[in-house]
Design an enzyme around this catalytic site. Structure first.
Site, PDB file in Angstrom:
ATOM      1  CG  ASP A  35     -17.439 -34.963  10.927  1.00  0.00           C
ATOM      2  OD1 ASP A  35     -17.814 -34.093  10.108  1.00  0.00           O
ATOM      3  OD2 ASP A  35     -17.749 -36.163  10.824  1.00  0.00           O
ATOM      4  CG  HIS A 239     -12.228  -7.025  -3.271  1.00  0.00           C
ATOM      5  ND1 HIS A 239     -11.426  -6.706  -2.209  1.00  0.00           N
ATOM      6  CD2 HIS A 239     -11.457  -6.881  -4.368  1.00  0.00           C
ATOM      7  CE1 HIS A 239     -10.212  -6.368  -2.649  1.00  0.00           C
ATOM      8  NE2 HIS A 239     -10.212  -6.468  -3.961  1.00  0.00           N
ATOM      9  CG  ASP A 256      -9.697  -9.548  -9.971  1.00  0.00           C
ATOM     10  OD1 ASP A 256      -8.750 -10.349  -9.977  1.00  0.00           O
ATOM     11  OD2 ASP A 256      -9.653  -8.444  -9.393  1.00  0.00           O
ATOM     12  CG  ASP A 267      -4.739 -10.623  -9.197  1.00  0.00           C
ATOM     13  OD1 ASP A 267      -5.824 -10.832  -9.761  1.00  0.00           O
ATOM     14  OD2 ASP A 267      -4.597  -9.785  -8.287  1.00  0.00           O
ATOM     15  CG  HIS A 346      -8.555   0.128  -7.182  1.00  0.00           C
ATOM     16  ND1 HIS A 346      -7.537  -0.043  -8.079  1.00  0.00           N
ATOM     17  CD2 HIS A 346      -9.711  -0.056  -7.881  1.00  0.00           C
ATOM     18  CE1 HIS A 346      -8.035  -0.324  -9.275  1.00  0.00           C
ATOM     19  NE2 HIS A 346      -9.356  -0.320  -9.187  1.00  0.00           N
ATOM     20  CG  HIS A 350      -1.768  -6.474  -5.536  1.00  0.00           C
ATOM     21  ND1 HIS A 350      -1.326  -7.749  -5.788  1.00  0.00           N
ATOM     22  CD2 HIS A 350      -2.998  -6.385  -6.110  1.00  0.00           C
ATOM     23  CE1 HIS A 350      -2.250  -8.412  -6.482  1.00  0.00           C
ATOM     24  NE2 HIS A 350      -3.275  -7.608  -6.695  1.00  0.00           N
ATOM     25  CG  HIS A 357      -3.551  -8.409  -2.117  1.00  0.00           C
ATOM     26  ND1 HIS A 357      -4.711  -8.003  -1.506  1.00  0.00           N
ATOM     27  CD2 HIS A 357      -3.812  -8.365  -3.458  1.00  0.00           C
ATOM     28  CE1 HIS A 357      -5.628  -7.723  -2.420  1.00  0.00           C
ATOM     29  NE2 HIS A 357      -5.101  -7.938  -3.605  1.00  0.00           N
ATOM     30  CD  GLU A 380      -5.278  -4.864  -9.418  1.00  0.00           C
ATOM     31  OE1 GLU A 380      -6.479  -5.171  -9.384  1.00  0.00           O
ATOM     32  OE2 GLU A 380      -4.407  -5.455  -8.738  1.00  0.00           O
ATOM     33  CE1 TYR A 384     -13.771  -1.408 -10.815  1.00  0.00           C
ATOM     34  CE2 TYR A 384     -12.592   0.567 -10.145  1.00  0.00           C
ATOM     35  CZ  TYR A 384     -12.593  -0.759 -10.506  1.00  0.00           C
ATOM     36  OH  TYR A 384     -11.397  -1.449 -10.549  1.00  0.00           O
ATOM     37  NE  ARG A 401     -10.113  -5.153 -10.740  1.00  0.00           N
ATOM     38  CZ  ARG A 401     -11.295  -5.275 -10.136  1.00  0.00           C
ATOM     39  NH1 ARG A 401     -12.062  -4.203  -9.940  1.00  0.00           N
ATOM     40  NH2 ARG A 401     -11.737  -6.451  -9.745  1.00  0.00           N
ATOM     41  CD  GLU A 403      -5.071  -7.844 -11.421  1.00  0.00           C
ATOM     42  OE1 GLU A 403      -4.321  -7.950 -10.438  1.00  0.00           O
ATOM     43  OE2 GLU A 403      -6.267  -8.232 -11.414  1.00  0.00           O
TER      44      GLU A 403
END
Length: 448
Positions: A35, A239, A256, A267, A346, A350, A357, A380, A384, A401, A403
């Site tokens: 509910d 992520h 991040d 971000d 990556h 963005h 994004h 960014e 890794y 990283r 950013e």
């Protein structure tokens, strides 16, 4: 709320649309469990044009030559429901507070829809996002076309309104930049707190909660995305959102996160040592990533392309991978073969805005888009090194990283998130008094 900014946006949309009708609808309410509903977040496009945040709503824009009309469908006022879950604008409020020319209860949307579509050649609508609404609109169009002998017809041409909206949202105006700076400042507050709060032995989740606590008390209504708080090898997962591990004394913490303020998200990513001091190999990797980020930021300016900015960082990262012993060969060979993707998989960043994004193309007809004043992009780069046998042993379990949010301005760029330390010296100096956030915690919304 300054409703005039939304009036201005609608006028810009009207100027670019052909005669016809544009329809924008709210996201469907999603059930969480027996509910309870999921926390509601307004549709970005609907909000961008109207400023209206309530669920179960829709906007119709009508253009016929110089004639323009803005119609809102909303939930009617309901004192009993409002006692339980909060105030509604209602039909009157939609006109008075949101500058609608007309407003109706949302329950009348389907019955009134044919009147708005009749004899309109063009429809602007984002099909595929709201199946129930798609069915209603298609049904109304087909019903009108069946009356063609009586002079009725529905839209013959359907255009995705994002062909107009994406460009509008991609180029920020002064209102947008001001809001984005507020989101950046709230986000920065969370990062500064985390760097002062982290202690070896803490859980990732506890540190993430510090970040989000600071977001909220600095004006954020919600996070822009799930917070990534990744210690040690978890920082090599792009992520990672489990946030359920313990932070070790020699771990780097990759954080991040982004605060959303008034439907605009920031971000930021920073990577910092849980102990407050980088180890020698952590420092070497970190300084290569930072050098790559600075090179990419320097490349951001009007007239530069997205690919040029990305290439500026990539060349430095590849030089770093060679220096660190992770890859062999020349820079050009490694870039040509894509061998670097094992450690950097990556893109450079963005668009940023109403969505973390944010909307907007990166390439058109195979060519990289050119940066223009008003665009906001994240920069960014990262490296890794997963803890696995084929990773050089000294580099294992290091994920870094860095950013920042960068606004393109005439002649160059403006970094909206520069207040958060990022050089090795800055980070270590800022973290020197370990755990001091806990000792100095006090309300910030109470006047002293």
């Amino acid at each position: 709320m300054d409703i005039q900014r939304f009036v201005n946006r609608r006028n810009r949309f009207f100027d670019q649309m052909a005669d016809g009708v544009a329809i924008f609808t709210s996201w469907p309410v999603q059930r969480r469990n027996a509910d309870q509903d999921q926390a509601y977040r307004p549709d970005s496009d609907l909000y961008f044009l109207t400023g209206f945040e309530e669920q179960e709503s829709a906007a119709i824009l009508i253009k016929d030559g110089e004639f323009r009309r803005f119609v809102l469908f909303v939930r009617p006022r309901d004192p009993e429901q409002e006692q339980w879950v909060g105030f509604r604008a209602g039909v009157d409020g939609a006109v008075k507070d949101f500058a609608a020319d007309q407003a109706y209860p949302i329950d009348e949307f389907e019955s009134r829809l044919p009147d708005f579509l009749d004899k309109k050649a063009n429809l602007y609508y984002e099909f595929g996002r709201h199946p129930e609404m798609d069915t209603k609109i298609f049904g109304a169009i087909e019903e009108l076309k069946s009356g063609i002998r009586a002079g009725q017809f529905g839209p013959w041409t359907v255009t995705d309104p994002r062909t107009i909206l994406w460009r509008m949202r991609q180029i920020k105006d002064d209102y947008d930049v001001k809001d984005l700076q507020k989101a950046a400042d709230a986000t920065a507050a969370g990062f500064l707190a985390a760097m002062k709060a982290v202690l070896p032995g803490m859980s990732e989740r506890e540190l993430a909660s510090v970040v989000e606590f600071e977001f909220k008390r600095n004006g954020s209504q919600r996070v822009g995305f799930e917070t990534i708080c990744a210690a040690g090898n978890n920082g090599t997962i792009l992520h990672y959102i489990s946030n359920d591990a313990v932070i070790g004394p020699n771990d780097l913490v990759l954080l991040d996160a982004g605060a959303e303020v008034d439907m605009i998200s920031a971000d930021i990513t920073r990577t910092f040592p849980a102990s407050g001091k980088f180890t020698p190999i952590q420092k070497r990797v970190y300084e290569w990533v930072l050098k790559a980020q600075l090179a990419a930021i320097e490349a951001v300016k009007p007239g530069a392309t997205y690919d040029e900015v990305s290439r500026a960082a990539l060349e430095v990262l590849v030089d770093g991978l060679i220096d660190l012993g992770a890859l062999e060969g020349t820079r050009d060979e490694i870039i040509e073969t894509g061998a670097y993707r094992k450690y950097y998989m990556h893109r450079i960043g963005h668009w940023l805005g109403s969505d973390v994004h944010d909307v907007g193309v990166y390439h058109v007809n195979g060519k990289s888009i050119t940066l223009e004043p008003g665009m906001v992009i994240t920069i960014e780069p990262g490296l890794y090194f997963m803890d696995q046998p084929d990773t050089p042993e000294p580099l294992r379990a290091i994920g870094i990283r860095i950013e920042d949010d960068v606004l393109v301005v005439p002649g160059g760029r403006k970094i909206l998130t520069s207040v958060v330390p990022k050089t090795v010296a800055e980070v270590e100096a800022f973290m020197a008094d370990a755990g001091s956030w806990w000792r100095n915690l006090a309300p910030i919304s109470v006047e002293k």
